[in-house]
Design an enzyme around this catalytic site. Sequence first.
Site, PDB file in Angstrom:
ATOM      1  N   GLU A 112     -35.530  19.947  -1.844  1.00  0.00           N
ATOM      2  CA  GLU A 112     -36.790  18.991  -1.532  1.00  0.00           C
ATOM      3  C   GLU A 112     -37.545  19.497  -0.800  1.00  0.00           C
ATOM      4  OE1 GLU A 112     -34.307  14.919  -1.622  1.00  0.00           O
ATOM      5  OE2 GLU A 112     -33.674  16.157  -0.132  1.00  0.00           O
ATOM      6  N   GLU A 132     -26.251  15.632  -4.509  1.00  0.00           N
ATOM      7  CA  GLU A 132     -25.912  14.862  -3.486  1.00  0.00           C
ATOM      8  C   GLU A 132     -24.883  13.482  -4.184  1.00  0.00           C
ATOM      9  OE1 GLU A 132     -30.028  16.407  -2.153  1.00  0.00           O
ATOM     10  OE2 GLU A 132     -28.849  15.938  -4.240  1.00  0.00           O
TER      11      GLU A 132
END
Length: 258
Positions: A112, A132
């Site tokens: 990210e 995740e």
Amino acid sequence: MSYREIRYGVEGPMALITINRPEKHNAISLGTLRELQEAVAEAAADDTVKAITVTGAGGRAFASGSDLSEVTERDFRKALEPIVQGLAEQLERTPKPTIAAIDGICMGGGLEVALGCDLRIATPTSRFATPEGKLGIIPGGGATARLPRVVGRGWAMEMMLMGEPIDAERALAIGLVTRIVPKDGLIAEARRMADHLATFAPFVPRTMKAMVHFGMEASLAGALMLEKYAQGALVQTEDKKEGIAAFLEKRKPEFRGR
């Protein structure tokens, strides 16, 4: 400034920011995050810096994600804070071009951070993932919004839902990175890119960057209209006159940011 979890230096026109937690595969703690934000701000304020490169120390990871020892203590209120999102947005919004120089693991929050950069280059052994879902959570640093904009909806869904790593060649094929370079030439390539960007009139990269980011969020008509106004502003600059004169006279331009 004095940093503990990152290294910061300026090499010619490039600011080099290195996440320096190799023993933890450069996992991003809250302390790391604060230092990264301070370093990006320092580079943005330095007039000698024309491009900002972010990389990871140790040769095994760009960044393996957020530090899970801190995530275990994160509650709903803390989860709503713009933690990695804030850094990615800072990289995206700073006027200077930003480069993610990726070597090794680039996953979770590390990916990210890289998605917040304008340019991403990688070594052949780099690996990318949004794992995740395997932890009972979803990406919280911007991947659900930025990843589809970079690689398209299909590959974003593949990466997020499946959570499986992709290699550098696949990342290149889907547009997640734009260059694969040898491991020992990664920073040299980032430096070469920064040197190239430094040859442009200062208004050019930052205006291009602003136009692309605005254009991705605006209607096509609105983006095209703003582009014409930006072009209209640039054609009145001294640097534009110098650039054309230098081209016609077959010499290197001497841009002054005016």
